[in-house]
Design a protein around this motif. Structure first.
Motif, PDB file in Angstrom:
ATOM      1  N   THR A  61     -10.831   1.658  -0.327  1.00  0.00           N
ATOM      2  CA  THR A  61      -9.832   2.464   0.371  1.00  0.00           C
ATOM      3  C   THR A  61      -9.251   3.506  -0.574  1.00  0.00           C
ATOM      4  OG1 THR A  61      -9.282   0.499   1.691  1.00  0.00           O
ATOM      5  CG2 THR A  61      -7.776   2.367   1.815  1.00  0.00           C
ATOM      6  N   ARG A 112      -8.594   2.834   5.955  1.00  0.00           N
ATOM      7  CA  ARG A 112      -8.973   1.415   6.023  1.00  0.00           C
ATOM      8  C   ARG A 112      -9.642   1.091   7.359  1.00  0.00           C
ATOM      9  NH1 ARG A 112      -7.103  -3.265   3.673  1.00  0.00           N
ATOM     10  NH2 ARG A 112      -7.274  -2.014   1.782  1.00  0.00           N
ATOM     11  N   SER A 129      -9.588  -3.012  -1.199  1.00  0.00           N
ATOM     12  CA  SER A 129      -8.534  -2.100  -1.660  1.00  0.00           C
ATOM     13  C   SER A 129      -9.126  -0.958  -2.470  1.00  0.00           C
ATOM     14  CB  SER A 129      -7.509  -2.861  -2.513  1.00  0.00           C
ATOM     15  OG  SER A 129      -6.867  -3.875  -1.786  1.00  0.00           O
ATOM     16  N   THR A 180      -1.945  -4.620   3.759  1.00  0.00           N
ATOM     17  CA  THR A 180      -2.409  -4.055   5.026  1.00  0.00           C
ATOM     18  C   THR A 180      -2.470  -5.175   6.063  1.00  0.00           C
ATOM     19  OG1 THR A 180      -3.735  -2.494   3.730  1.00  0.00           O
ATOM     20  CG2 THR A 180      -4.149  -2.593   6.102  1.00  0.00           C
ATOM     21  N   LYS A 232       0.840  -1.201   0.000  1.00  0.00           N
ATOM     22  CA  LYS A 232       0.000   0.000   0.000  1.00  0.00           C
ATOM     23  C   LYS A 232       0.871   1.245   0.000  1.00  0.00           C
ATOM     24  CE  LYS A 232       0.561   1.546   3.390  1.00  0.00           C
ATOM     25  NZ  LYS A 232       1.854   2.089   3.936  1.00  0.00           N
ATOM     26  N   TRP A 288      -3.540   5.848   4.515  1.00  0.00           N
ATOM     27  CA  TRP A 288      -4.172   4.622   3.998  1.00  0.00           C
ATOM     28  C   TRP A 288      -4.722   3.777   5.142  1.00  0.00           C
ATOM     29  CZ3 TRP A 288      -5.032   2.301  -0.806  1.00  0.00           C
ATOM     30  CH2 TRP A 288      -5.299   0.926  -0.790  1.00  0.00           C
TER      31      TRP A 288
END
Length: 364
Positions: A342, A197, A339, A132, A105, A193
């Motif tokens: 996010t 998330r 993903s 993640t 990420k 990020w």
């Protein structure tokens, strides 16, 4: 019915990024699930040194080009921790070469790039997953049980997520995360990020209706975000706030508040102890009669794990890849979907920040 056979996968790594050391250690801790089969760098000496320093087996291939890993027939999957600006090129090449994809990420510079990557994986029947790690910790499952408990948590109302660390002058001057042509999303793409998330996780991955970047961001001379904040809003009235920074003391806090209960986490990205992780909950909280203290204190919960969260990520990714390769299973679609949500939210925060903090609606 017999369980499907799960055999170790051969994994190649593109680049010698520092975070790759963490993944190498994880793979070495679970040899029954994955093997470090190849490493590539534009510098052969650098790749060889990385392989030796991270306990690659003697059978591992050391290449001086990324293409060599992607073209090798014995490699099942690749881990790509390259600068985000290179993800589109090499992730799509990996997919076209039938390599399953574990992508660090932030996964892309924007959702358009990510859609191209995901489409390439889908067209070739490949598993996509981002890096993640905390999502795979058993604490995350236990916390979900509390948030789903209508009696003790109630209805979700608000979330606050903060991830900051105080970078040194060398980082701020030279790290790829401060360079617009390498990882141009800066703190928003890196630590932000995780904040986004965590908020999406708390909402069961319900996208916000709109986001608003908050005034006061800090950008470097090249225009890369070093500090920023934003508010996220849902149609039913839920609200959330993120704050991410390269300029503030190390903090990894999440607070989730419902009509009846509250959940607190103070180390949500990297647990204080890799063998266990804690969180606290409170239900029906009130002050005592004189308002000199709390009548009921929050409860602390600790979740023990046999393996660090990065091992659990690798184990799950390897299980999915092996099941596709050896048993004809289909790729698990929830990981690329998470993903993408996010990235969509991150893109909206960035757009709002660069457009006068205006409201930006999110369209899935």
């Amino acid at each position: 019915m017999a369980e499907p056979s799960i055999l170790p996968i051969n994994l190649g790594i593109l680049g010698c990024a520092g975070i790759g050391k963490k993944l190498c250690r994880a793979i070495n801790l679970i040899p029954d699930h994955a093997t470090l089969a190849a490493i590539a760098s534009r510098s052969p000496d650098k790749a060889a040194h990385f392989a030796a320093a991270n306990n690659f087996p003697l059978t591992a291939k050391v290449f001086n080009s990324y293409d060599a890993v992607l073209n090798h027939p014995d490699i099942d999957a690749v881990y790509i921790p390259l600068p985000t600006s290179l993800h589109l090129k090499y992730a799509v090449l990996a997919a076209h070469n039938k390599k399953h994809l574990l992508l660090e990420k932030p996964v892309a510079m924007n959702v358009g790039e990510l859609d191209t990557i995901i489409e390439a994986c889908e067209d070739n029947g490949l598993q996509f997953m981002d890096g993640t790690m905390w999502m795979h910790h058993p604490r995350t499952t236990v916390m979900r049980e509390f948030l789903s408990d209508s009696q003790h948590f109630g209805d979700l109302k608000s979330i606050t997520s903060c991830f900051t660390f105080a970078a040194n002058p060398n980082f701020l001057e030279n790290d790829i995360r401060t360079k617009p042509d390498l990882d141009g999303l800066g703190a928003l793409g890196d630590v932000g990020w995780y904040c986004i998330r965590s908020i999406l996780w708390a909402t069961n991955f319900e996208l916000p209706k709109f986001v608003i970047a908050l005034p006061g961001p800090v950008l470097n001379k090249a225009g890369v975000i070093l500090t920023c904040s934003a508010s996220l809003h849902w149609e039913d009235g839920k609200v959330a706030t993120i704050h991410c920074s390269f300029l503030e003391n190390l903090t990894m806090d999440v607070t989730v508040i419902g009509t009846k209960g509250t959940l607190h986490m103070n180390d949500f990205v990297v647990p204080y102890d890799e063998n266990k992780a804690s969180f606290c909950t409170a239900t029906g909280s009130v002050l005592n009669g004189l308002e000199t203290g709390w009548k009921t204190e929050p409860k602390n919960h600790t979740v023990v794990t046999d393996l660090p969260q990065e091992c659990l990520l690798v184990r799950e990714f390897s299980r999915l890849v092996s099941n596709i390769k050896n048993n004809g299973a289909q790729p698990e679609k929830k990981w690329p979907a998470i993903s993408r949500k996010t990235q969509l939210t991150l893109d909206a925060v960035k757009e709002s920040l660069h457009n006068g903090f205006k409201k930006v609606e999110i369209v899935n």
